[in-house]
Write a protein that holds these residues in place. Structure first.
Motif, mmCIF file in Angstrom:
data_model
loop_
_atom_site.group_PDB
_atom_site.id
_atom_site.type_symbol
_atom_site.label_atom_id
_atom_site.label_comp_id
_atom_site.label_asym_id
_atom_site.label_seq_id
_atom_site.Cartn_x
_atom_site.Cartn_y
_atom_site.Cartn_z
ATOM 1 N N HIS A 3 55.860 -25.757 45.023
ATOM 2 C CA HIS A 3 55.442 -25.014 46.203
ATOM 3 C C HIS A 3 55.629 -25.881 47.446
ATOM 4 C CE1 HIS A 3 53.009 -22.406 48.707
ATOM 5 N NE2 HIS A 3 52.320 -23.463 49.073
ATOM 6 N N ILE A 4 56.274 -25.353 48.432
ATOM 7 C CA ILE A 4 56.455 -26.105 49.686
ATOM 8 C C ILE A 4 55.434 -25.623 50.698
ATOM 9 C CG2 ILE A 4 58.013 -26.652 51.578
ATOM 10 C CD1 ILE A 4 60.343 -26.103 49.661
ATOM 11 N N LYS A 5 54.619 -26.563 51.152
ATOM 12 C CA LYS A 5 53.631 -26.197 52.171
ATOM 13 C C LYS A 5 54.356 -26.077 53.515
ATOM 14 C CE LYS A 5 49.480 -28.092 54.370
ATOM 15 N NZ LYS A 5 48.709 -26.863 54.530
ATOM 16 N N THR A 6 54.162 -24.971 54.160
ATOM 17 C CA THR A 6 54.809 -24.750 55.452
ATOM 18 C C THR A 6 53.752 -24.485 56.512
ATOM 19 O OG1 THR A 6 56.720 -23.759 54.352
ATOM 20 C CG2 THR A 6 56.483 -23.321 56.688
ATOM 21 N N VAL A 7 53.881 -25.160 57.622
ATOM 22 C CA VAL A 7 52.979 -24.921 58.748
ATOM 23 C C VAL A 7 53.786 -24.281 59.857
ATOM 24 C CG1 VAL A 7 51.467 -25.990 60.467
ATOM 25 C CG2 VAL A 7 51.568 -26.933 58.146
ATOM 26 N N GLU A 8 53.328 -23.158 60.339
ATOM 27 C CA GLU A 8 53.995 -22.574 61.505
ATOM 28 C C GLU A 8 52.983 -21.871 62.390
ATOM 29 O OE1 GLU A 8 57.077 -19.909 60.299
ATOM 30 O OE2 GLU A 8 55.791 -18.796 58.946
ATOM 31 N N GLY A 9 53.332 -21.786 63.672
ATOM 32 C CA GLY A 9 52.389 -21.249 64.637
ATOM 33 C C GLY A 9 52.499 -19.735 64.772
ATOM 34 N N GLN A 10 51.337 -19.089 64.784
ATOM 35 C CA GLN A 10 51.316 -17.661 65.085
ATOM 36 C C GLN A 10 51.445 -17.494 66.606
ATOM 37 O OE1 GLN A 10 51.201 -15.344 62.496
ATOM 38 N NE2 GLN A 10 51.498 -17.262 61.399
ATOM 39 N N LEU A 11 52.150 -16.464 67.007
ATOM 40 C CA LEU A 11 52.362 -16.280 68.447
ATOM 41 C C LEU A 11 51.257 -15.417 69.040
ATOM 42 C CD1 LEU A 11 56.249 -15.885 68.479
ATOM 43 C CD2 LEU A 11 54.850 -17.936 68.857
ATOM 44 N N ASP A 12 50.033 -15.922 68.884
ATOM 45 C CA ASP A 12 48.859 -15.207 69.372
ATOM 46 C C ASP A 12 48.201 -16.039 70.476
ATOM 47 O OD1 ASP A 12 46.553 -13.805 69.815
ATOM 48 O OD2 ASP A 12 45.628 -14.363 67.894
ATOM 49 N N ALA A 13 48.226 -15.522 71.689
ATOM 50 C CA ALA A 13 47.711 -16.277 72.831
ATOM 51 C C ALA A 13 46.272 -15.902 73.181
ATOM 52 C CB ALA A 13 48.616 -16.054 74.039
ATOM 53 N N LYS A 14 45.631 -15.138 72.321
ATOM 54 C CA LYS A 14 44.256 -14.692 72.619
ATOM 55 C C LYS A 14 43.329 -15.907 72.769
ATOM 56 C CE LYS A 14 41.070 -11.076 71.113
ATOM 57 N NZ LYS A 14 39.791 -11.792 71.023
ATOM 58 N N GLY A 15 42.582 -15.932 73.868
ATOM 59 C CA GLY A 15 41.615 -17.003 74.094
ATOM 60 C C GLY A 15 42.206 -18.309 74.594
ATOM 61 N N LEU A 16 43.514 -18.366 74.722
ATOM 62 C CA LEU A 16 44.168 -19.609 75.138
ATOM 63 C C LEU A 16 44.055 -19.790 76.658
ATOM 64 C CD1 LEU A 16 45.767 -21.410 73.073
ATOM 65 C CD2 LEU A 16 47.828 -20.647 74.252
ATOM 66 N N LYS A 17 43.573 -20.969 77.071
ATOM 67 C CA LYS A 17 43.481 -21.255 78.504
ATOM 68 C C LYS A 17 44.725 -22.054 78.905
ATOM 69 C CE LYS A 17 38.534 -20.912 79.138
ATOM 70 N NZ LYS A 17 38.511 -19.923 78.051
ATOM 71 N N GLN A 155 46.709 -26.637 63.575
ATOM 72 C CA GLN A 155 46.650 -26.642 62.113
ATOM 73 C C GLN A 155 46.933 -28.000 61.490
ATOM 74 O OE1 GLN A 155 48.828 -23.242 60.204
ATOM 75 N NE2 GLN A 155 49.444 -22.847 62.323
ATOM 76 N N LEU A 156 47.300 -28.978 62.297
ATOM 77 C CA LEU A 156 47.732 -30.270 61.739
ATOM 78 C C LEU A 156 46.585 -31.278 61.672
ATOM 79 C CD1 LEU A 156 51.174 -30.597 63.577
ATOM 80 C CD2 LEU A 156 50.724 -29.706 61.291
#
Ligand code: INI
Length: 156
Positions: A3-17, A155-156
């Motif tokens: 199993h390859i662990k993959t980290v990727e960002g969701q393109l959700d800007a909710k709450g982001l300042k 996530q890192l």
């Protein structure tokens, strides 16, 4: 197969300042980049109340202002928008290099996701192409890069 662990960002800007740093130099180009960045962020869930636009003179001043914004602890990400056009200046290389180098330093020193949306072009036509016409809108691209990076870093 493992199993390859993959980290990727969701393109959700909710709450982001987010602070958007925008130079006045070549503002008829930069304003298009700002519009693109705001549009991209709000379409991905950011609220307008969480966005701050900081206007500065030129790309050369951008790193110092970005540094203060990063150090303030008030923002989750920065989007830096400007236009350095070779035809318009003999000191193009100094302005463009210092801006890019300084912003990279700020991003690294403050662990700050920073979208680099400073156009560096040979002429005005190339800048127009990247500010909402033939070659898209680099303000949109910079905002989305910052968003994705912010969500990866979390996530890192
Ligand atoms: N600043 C820019 O953002 N874009 C340019 O194309 C540019 N040109 O052509 O010179 C530019 N120069 C101004 C510079 O960023 C500083 O504001 C100025 O030197 C005062 O410190």
């Amino acid at each position: 197969m493992g199993h390859i662990k993959t980290v990727e960002g969701q393109l959700d800007a909710k709450g982001l300042k987010v602070a958007i740093v925008a130079s006045r130099f070549n503002d008829f180009i930069v304003d298009k980049l700002v519009g693109g960045a705001v549009d991209a962020l709000t379409r991905h869930g950011a609220s307008r109340e969480d966005l701050t636009i900081v206007r500065i003179p030129g790309a050369f001043e951008m790193p110092l202002v970005a540094q203060k914004l990063a150090a303030s602890g008030k923002y989750d990400g920065l989007v830096c928008l400007g236009a350095v056009i070779r035809g318009a200046t003999p000191h193009f290389d100094f302005v463009a290099n210092e801006c890019a180098k300084g912003l990279a330093m700020v991003s690294m020193e403050h662990n700050m996701p920073l979208g680099f949306g400073v156009l560096t072009t040979d002429n005005l036509e190339q800048a127009i192409e990247r500010a909402g016409s033939k070659a898209g809108n680099k303000g949109v691209d910079a905002a989305m890069a910052m968003l994705e990076t912010a969500r990866v870093l979390a996530q890192l």
